[in-house]
Design an enzyme around this catalytic site. Structure first.
Site, PDB file in Angstrom:
ATOM      1  N   LYS A  32       1.410  -3.415   6.669  1.00  0.00           N
ATOM      2  CA  LYS A  32       1.969  -3.505   5.320  1.00  0.00           C
ATOM      3  C   LYS A  32       3.475  -3.260   5.342  1.00  0.00           C
ATOM      4  CE  LYS A  32      -1.792  -4.378   2.990  1.00  0.00           C
ATOM      5  NZ  LYS A  32      -1.963  -5.695   2.333  1.00  0.00           N
ATOM      6  N   SER A  89       0.824  -1.209   0.000  1.00  0.00           N
ATOM      7  CA  SER A  89       0.000   0.000   0.000  1.00  0.00           C
ATOM      8  C   SER A  89       0.856   1.255   0.000  1.00  0.00           C
ATOM      9  CB  SER A  89      -0.900   0.001   1.243  1.00  0.00           C
ATOM     10  OG  SER A  89      -1.533   1.251   1.417  1.00  0.00           O
ATOM     11  N   TYR A 145      -2.931  -0.152  10.068  1.00  0.00           N
ATOM     12  CA  TYR A 145      -3.028  -0.811   8.759  1.00  0.00           C
ATOM     13  C   TYR A 145      -1.723  -0.662   7.988  1.00  0.00           C
ATOM     14  CZ  TYR A 145      -3.982  -1.259   3.794  1.00  0.00           C
ATOM     15  OH  TYR A 145      -3.900  -1.602   2.471  1.00  0.00           O
TER      16      TYR A 145
END
Length: 337
Positions: free
Chosen positions: A153, A125, A149
């Site tokens: 990643k 991402s 989040y």
């Protein structure tokens, strides 16, 4: 042609990638727990391509379930989509995100090593970028975890980079997505989030189809063209095709390499809303709300590395993305249900 295991293959990005893989002649095995996806998407993938795939329901956190997939099927390459992806939710439930995205990813890698499958395309991402300074963002700008989040990643990327350094058998692509939107031209598959959408496009289309009263725009005081956040929106089919390019690049290659997957063009939330109204003729009621934690003002890709090294080129305009998103939603007002 390769035999490809697609984790999370029944989801939004996974299902579109399965269409492109099957259309290109690859064999596809999908492994998905259906927690935020639907098996009907895979039925439609097969309908669109006139080809069959294999679906195995399971969870990447449970290694015996992944081991069984590698035992039952010959696999050459893994495309790893499976995981959780909502920034706000990750701030509220960090352990859940670490469990799914980091522990689950580790279990997958253990199973791959056991099965001697060393080619991986990882769904990363652009949220890992610090997003301070030069825009557009290239792959070598500083990275920084701004929310749980993006942390999952980032830590997975770093883990993969270290694995590839330690063991020369690995060939890994890190695809850093910007903002995937749109749907297959047919309108048969598209984005179908459970509950209130966390992403802009399904929120807009659900307002347009009458499922929601109005669009909430989070943040209107950013240093941007109109005060709302600017993002690099990319058509999901362009993103799916980037995986085919990465697959071709990694077969026979060694090491770990990152590529940005975006168009290089930024659009603000208000610009997207206004363009949707122009494309569809449907007015979108909206309200301005405060910023969300973890959001940045602007995020836009420098995609030159992917264009040069992968031979990939985005084909679709923002207007295409909006038209295809609406085509999916109006044909499927309640999603796959």
């Amino acid at each position: 042609m390769a035999s490809v295991l697609v984790t999370g293959g029944a989801g939004y990005l996974g299902s579109h990638t399965c269409v492109e893989l099957l259309s290109a002649g690859h064999d596809v095995v999908v492994f998905d727990n259906l927690s935020n996806s639907c098996e009907e998407a895979l039925n439609r993938v097969q309908e669109l391509t006139h080809k069959s795939l294999t679906f195995v329901q399971g969870d990447i956190r449970y290694q015996d379930e992944i081991d069984q997939v590698f035992s039952d099927h010959h696999i050459d390459v893994v495309i790893h989509f499976a995981g959780l992806k909502a920034i706000n939710e990750s701030l509220e439930t960090p352990l859940t995100y670490f469990d799914h995205n980091v522990v689950g990813g580790t279990q997958l890698l253990k199973s791959m090593e056991k099965a001697k499958v060393f080619t991986l395309i990882f769904s990363s991402s652009a949220t890992i970028y610090e997003a301070i300074g030069d825009i557009p963002l290239h792959e070598d700008v500083p990275v920084l975890s701004k929310n749980n989040y993006s942390y999952t990643k980032l830590i997975t990327e770093q883990m993969l980079q270290q694995i590839a350094k330690a063991d020369s058998r690995w060939s890994i692509a890190l695809l850093r997505y910007f903002n995937p939107v749109g749907a297959h031209k047919s309108g048969r598959i598209g984005e179908d989030p459970q509950g209130v959408p966390n992403n802009l496009m399904p929120y807009i289309t659900q307002v347009a189809v009458g499922r929601r009263k109005k669009l909430s725009i989070y943040g209107h005081d950013y240093d941007t063209i109109d005060g709302t956040g600017v993002r690099d929106y990319i058509h999901v089919v362009d993103l799916a095709n980037a995986h085919l390019c990465a697959l071709n690049n990694r077969l026979g290659a060694k090491g770990c390499r990152a590529w940005n997957i975006g168009t290089g063009r930024g659009s603000s939330v208000l610009q997207v809303k206004n363009s949707f109204e122009e494309v569809t003729g449907i007015p979108i009621a909206f309200e301005l709300s405060s910023r969300r934690a973890g959001d940045v003002a602007t995020s836009c890709a420098d995609n030159s590395r992917a264009v040069t090294e992968l031979g990939w080129q985005p084909q679709y305009t923002l207007e295409d993305m909006l038209a295809d998103s609406w085509n999916w939603q109006k044909q499927n007002p309640n999603g796959y249900n």
